[in-house]
Scaffold this active site. Sequence first.
Site, mmCIF file in Angstrom:
data_model
loop_
_atom_site.group_PDB
_atom_site.id
_atom_site.type_symbol
_atom_site.label_atom_id
_atom_site.label_comp_id
_atom_site.label_asym_id
_atom_site.label_seq_id
_atom_site.Cartn_x
_atom_site.Cartn_y
_atom_site.Cartn_z
ATOM 1 N N GLU A 154 91.836 -8.831 -10.513
ATOM 2 C CA GLU A 154 90.817 -8.851 -11.434
ATOM 3 C C GLU A 154 91.454 -7.058 -12.207
ATOM 4 O O GLU A 154 91.810 -6.870 -13.319
ATOM 5 C CB GLU A 154 89.764 -9.195 -11.679
ATOM 6 C CG GLU A 154 88.602 -8.789 -13.373
ATOM 7 C CD GLU A 154 88.336 -7.616 -13.660
ATOM 8 O OE1 GLU A 154 88.240 -7.972 -14.679
ATOM 9 O OE2 GLU A 154 88.589 -6.701 -12.341
ATOM 10 N N HIS A 212 85.427 -11.474 -8.664
ATOM 11 C CA HIS A 212 86.280 -10.913 -8.249
ATOM 12 C C HIS A 212 85.965 -10.841 -6.779
ATOM 13 O O HIS A 212 85.542 -9.816 -6.643
ATOM 14 C CB HIS A 212 87.237 -10.473 -9.458
ATOM 15 C CG HIS A 212 86.749 -9.054 -9.377
ATOM 16 N ND1 HIS A 212 87.300 -8.111 -9.334
ATOM 17 C CD2 HIS A 212 85.927 -8.627 -10.730
ATOM 18 C CE1 HIS A 212 86.338 -6.853 -9.922
ATOM 19 N NE2 HIS A 212 85.385 -7.373 -10.627
ATOM 20 N N ASP A 222 88.182 -8.188 -5.481
ATOM 21 C CA ASP A 222 89.029 -6.265 -5.108
ATOM 22 C C ASP A 222 88.386 -5.970 -6.066
ATOM 23 O O ASP A 222 87.226 -6.591 -7.201
ATOM 24 C CB ASP A 222 90.899 -7.122 -6.208
ATOM 25 C CG ASP A 222 90.536 -6.912 -8.077
ATOM 26 O OD1 ASP A 222 89.896 -8.024 -7.770
ATOM 27 O OD2 ASP A 222 90.546 -6.411 -7.762
#
Length: 373
Positions: free
Chosen positions: A181, A87, A89
């Site tokens: 996420e 992910h 983020d």
Amino acid sequence: MDEQAVRDSLTKRLVDYCQIDSGSIKGKKNPDGSNMVPSTERQRDFVSILKEEAQGLGFHTEQKDWGLYIRLDANIEGATPIGLSAHADTTQDAPNEGVEVLLHDWQGQDLHLPSGDVIATGDSKELASCRDGDTIFTSKGDTLLGADDKAGIAIGMETLQRVKESGMLHGDVELAITYDEETGLLGAQKIKKDDLRAKYVLVFDSSKGEMGTGTFNAAGASPSIPHVELDEVISGYEATVKINGKNTFPGFGKKDGMVDPFRTFPAVLGILEEEGIVVTDVTRDSLDALELKVIVENPTALERLQTVKDQRLSNKPAVEYSLETTVVDHDIKCDLSQVVALVNAIPYEEMSAERTEGRQGYIQPYSVVRGDD
């Protein structure tokens, strides 16, 4: 390429990625009330940088509403396609801006950071698992590091590059880099079945140094919940019925005892229907709870809900309820037939986390969508 060269390349990737701000923000909404994905433009900017890098390496790329899709095309027919995922983020639990990565040649010593913080060997389980000569990555102490999940992205990108340059025969190798996420798997929930060719996907996102597995057979299942008019207006007390579950890190759902509250949904609904209690709304704001808004003429009828038990929930009841003190009129209810059909269609006894003996799997929890929205 020798092992040291791969190590150096992977280190550079991780350092470069960690120094790019890609923090997400929980709770960001679109004007229509839906979750904003990505929740921040800096995630999109980071993904654009990764896309440019992947294109420069000769990979196929597609920017999706859930993040970035990268593919190394097969060089042999009939080979099973595999996928990798991480992910984009990072959490907002610590500052994301101005990250500076420090590399420590660890020989058993405490780590003194420029911020004045000290990571003491005796207090850190992570350091305790390291060996003399390991390289430890930290920030300066005044920001997060961002290795969750920049380390996963670095591994994914490095893997695709090494497979391509090795000349080995392979099927399609895909890398899915998702938004948000940290705010609730919001990017991953947008992935559609046809977005990936892979039969198996490795998700690089674990702080435990272990391999876990997830069974995503119900991922993306969003049963519609339309409102329908009642034959006649009913009067009663408003109440909130909360069905509890237990949320854990997905890859370790079986080991850590993940409990999907939808497991209990049919039993609760059966009691409500027998008692003539009308469901007017269903919401799910988190993975470990469902909330039902109901209208009940006789409040004592709610006491039957206390008969619903779940031994896996050691610190809370399977079902809770709270009652309002005013009487209201209501002329609509929720049609929950699609939800019940979906829940009953999943073979929990064979596939769910708590009943699967041979693997660490779990059933991806469903979301709910009001059909009249």
